[in-house]
Design a protein around this motif. Structure first.
Motif, PDB file in Angstrom:
ATOM      1  N   ALA A 352       0.830  -1.212   0.000  1.00 48.73           N
ATOM      2  CA  ALA A 352       0.000   0.000   0.000  1.00 48.73           C
ATOM      3  C   ALA A 352       0.859   1.256   0.000  1.00 48.73           C
ATOM      4  O   ALA A 352       0.572   2.217  -0.723  1.00 48.73           O
ATOM      5  N   LEU A 353       1.911   1.270   0.826  1.00 50.44           N
ATOM      6  CA  LEU A 353       2.783   2.445   0.886  1.00 50.44           C
ATOM      7  C   LEU A 353       3.558   2.610  -0.419  1.00 50.44           C
ATOM      8  O   LEU A 353       3.831   3.742  -0.843  1.00 50.44           O
ATOM      9  N   TYR A 354       3.900   1.500  -1.050  1.00 49.43           N
ATOM     10  CA  TYR A 354       4.555   1.584  -2.362  1.00 49.43           C
ATOM     11  C   TYR A 354       3.626   2.233  -3.383  1.00 49.43           C
ATOM     12  O   TYR A 354       4.043   3.099  -4.168  1.00 49.43           O
ATOM     13  N   ILE A 355       2.350   1.834  -3.370  1.00 46.18           N
ATOM     14  CA  ILE A 355       1.369   2.424  -4.292  1.00 46.18           C
ATOM     15  C   ILE A 355       1.211   3.918  -4.022  1.00 46.18           C
ATOM     16  O   ILE A 355       1.221   4.742  -4.935  1.00 46.18           O
ATOM     17  N   ASP A 356       1.086   4.270  -2.727  1.00 51.71           N
ATOM     18  CA  ASP A 356       0.844   5.671  -2.373  1.00 51.71           C
ATOM     19  C   ASP A 356       2.096   6.535  -2.461  1.00 51.71           C
ATOM     20  O   ASP A 356       2.005   7.761  -2.358  1.00 51.71           O
ATOM     21  N   ASN A 357       3.252   5.917  -2.626  1.00 55.12           N
ATOM     22  CA  ASN A 357       4.483   6.687  -2.822  1.00 55.12           C
ATOM     23  C   ASN A 357       4.403   7.531  -4.093  1.00 55.12           C
ATOM     24  O   ASN A 357       5.110   8.520  -4.251  1.00 55.12           O
ATOM     25  N   ARG A 358       3.496   7.141  -4.972  1.00 51.46           N
ATOM     26  CA  ARG A 358       3.236   7.903  -6.205  1.00 51.46           C
ATOM     27  C   ARG A 358       2.665   9.277  -5.880  1.00 51.46           C
ATOM     28  O   ARG A 358       2.908  10.251  -6.597  1.00 51.46           O
ATOM     29  N   TYR A 359       1.905   9.367  -4.794  1.00 51.21           N
ATOM     30  CA  TYR A 359       1.226  10.606  -4.429  1.00 51.21           C
ATOM     31  C   TYR A 359       1.904  11.344  -3.281  1.00 51.21           C
ATOM     32  O   TYR A 359       1.662  12.531  -3.090  1.00 51.21           O
ATOM     33  N   GLU A 360       2.720  10.620  -2.524  1.00 52.96           N
ATOM     34  CA  GLU A 360       3.387  11.219  -1.369  1.00 52.96           C
ATOM     35  C   GLU A 360       4.785  10.623  -1.263  1.00 52.96           C
ATOM     36  O   GLU A 360       4.959   9.495  -0.791  1.00 52.96           O
ATOM     37  N   LYS A 361       5.764  11.340  -1.702  1.00 51.56           N
ATOM     38  CA  LYS A 361       7.125  10.832  -1.748  1.00 51.56           C
ATOM     39  C   LYS A 361       7.634  10.498  -0.342  1.00 51.56           C
ATOM     40  O   LYS A 361       7.348  11.190   0.629  1.00 51.56           O
ATOM     41  N   ASN A 362       8.393   9.417  -0.273  1.00 50.49           N
ATOM     42  CA  ASN A 362       9.044   8.951   0.954  1.00 50.49           C
ATOM     43  C   ASN A 362       8.072   8.416   2.004  1.00 50.49           C
ATOM     44  O   ASN A 362       8.477   8.171   3.137  1.00 50.49           O
TER      45      ASN A 362
END
Length: 410
Positions: A352-362
């Motif tokens: 999930a965090l990998y997917i959302d890294n697209r919208y919120e870096k790091n």
């Protein structure tokens, strides 16, 4: 009898295991089909229908000004802002009147009595000029391009009744807040992606949601006696066969509770609201046309049963230390089954965090804090459901669902 008890004990383990696998598969499929490989360029629309932004507020003197100023920074060319003060006792009305004088796009409705968020939304709706209703919470900060991303669904889809955005945690100073960063990605984000694939989103996020005005009129607007307006209006739209979509590019930064008491009140309200919706919409079982909602209804009932089973067997485990017995238990501290669940939860969170890294870096680095999440989520959710379900089933409906200011962080 013992076989039935053992079956329930096994169910406590296998149910969250199965749901985690479903969410992982659904979220990954949605990501690779709709998100991966696509640039996050601001959409250019063929038309820009009028949007009315409704912001209900109750005792929000610390957050309301930044919320309104954030909306005014939107790059959408055609919108108005309507703020409904719902009987605030602090300086909120004075702040709103000042902003209305300074910004022509802002209009303010002042209600002398606390009537509840659904009532505030209904009053704001009556003053709207737009054909798209964009509702946000009074502590939310929306990205300038969020409105474009959400309105695009209405422009291209005539049957789209609502679009829910992507809430992101704004305050991250405590362990509880950091854990919720992972929760909004690994649970809420994944569930919405999966439900979108199945064609039935259960809840539009009340903190950021857009509606077609005609769709709201078709289902009778928000019900003023429901403690959670967002879940109920979603079910009404689904029953009316309106399409509901999830737009992960529409980012909205929110304040989450940072105390155990504040988090408990929030989850208790969510659980009670879910129970009230299930109670009110039991009529779907009498209509073959509503059969696509049956699995969602069943899944909710099963989740309630899981919560009761988890709490009961957890109590039996605690009692076993005082008075040894032979009944099945659920160990609150992980044994081999718990270890498998925790490991799967960590895998789910990493994806999930990998997917959302697209919208919120790091954001991927917040995986470190997610190790605490299984204990908080399962225990808190189960306890809140056990306490809230009787309230939802036996609460006298028809009375105004008034509200109080939630925990906005330390």
């Amino acid at each position: 009898m013992s076989s039935i008890i053992q079956f329930i004990a096994d169910f406590v383990f296998y149910y969250p295991l199965a749901m985690s696998i479903v969410w992982i598969i659904g979220a990954l499929y949605f990501y690779f089909r709709h998100e991966a490989g696509r640039k996050r360029s601001i959409p250019i629309l063929s038309s820009y229908p009028m949007v009315s932004v409704i912001i209900p507020a109750h005792n929000e003197q610390d957050a309301i000004e930044s919320t309104i100023l954030g909306v005014l920074e939107s790059d959408y060319p055609n919108f108005e802002v309507i703020v409904v003060d719902d009987g605030s006792k602090d300086r909120t009305p004075l702040i709103l009147q000042k902003l209305a004088r300074e910004h022509p796009k802002v209009r303010v409705l002042i209600m002398k009595q606390n009537m509840g968020k659904p009532s505030a939304l209904r009053y704001g709706f009556l003053a709207c000029l737009g054909e798209i209703i964009f509702a946000i919470d009074a502590d939310a900060y929306v990205e300038p391009d969020a409105m474009r991303w959400m309105v695009g669904h209405f422009v291209t889809g005539p049957r789209v009744g609502a679009v829910t955005g992507n809430p992101r945690v704004r305050n991250r100073t405590t362990l509880l807040a950091k854990i919720q960063v992972g929760e909004y990605s690994s649970i809420i984000g994944m569930i919405k992606r999966t439900q979108r694939l199945l064609g039935k989103i259960l809840t539009v996020s009340g903190v950021i949601a857009a509606f077609r005005k005609r769709a709201l009129l078709d289902v009778g607007l928000w019900d003023i006696d429901m403690i959670t307006d967002d879940i109920n209006v979603t079910w009404k739209l689904e029953k009316g066969f309106w399409d509901i979509r999830y737009e992960p590019n529409a980012l909205c930064w929110i304040l989450v509770p940072e105390t155990i008491g504040g988090l408990w009140k929030q989850r208790l309200r969510w659980s009670q609201g879910g129970g009230e919706v299930i109670r009110r919409h039991v009529d779907i079982w009498f209509s073959w046309k509503q059969r696509r909602l049956w699995p969602i209804y069943i899944e909710y009932v099963v989740s309630v049963f899981w919560s009761y089973a988890y709490v009961v067997f957890g109590l039996l485990w605690i009692i076993h230390f005082i008075i040894p017995h032979s009944l099945p238990t659920v160990e609150l501290l992980p044994d081999w089954k718990g270890t498998i669940l925790v490991a799967l939860c960590l895998v789910q969170s990493m994806i999930a965090l990998y997917i959302d890294n697209r919208y919120e870096k790091n954001i991927i680095w917040y995986h470190f804090w997610v190790i605490w999440y299984p204990l908080f989520y399962w225990l808190l959710t189960a306890l809140a459901t056990v306490v809230a379900t009787p309230k939802a089933l036996f609460r006298k409906m028809g009375k105004l669902a008034v509200w109080s200011s939630p925990d906005r962080g330390l």
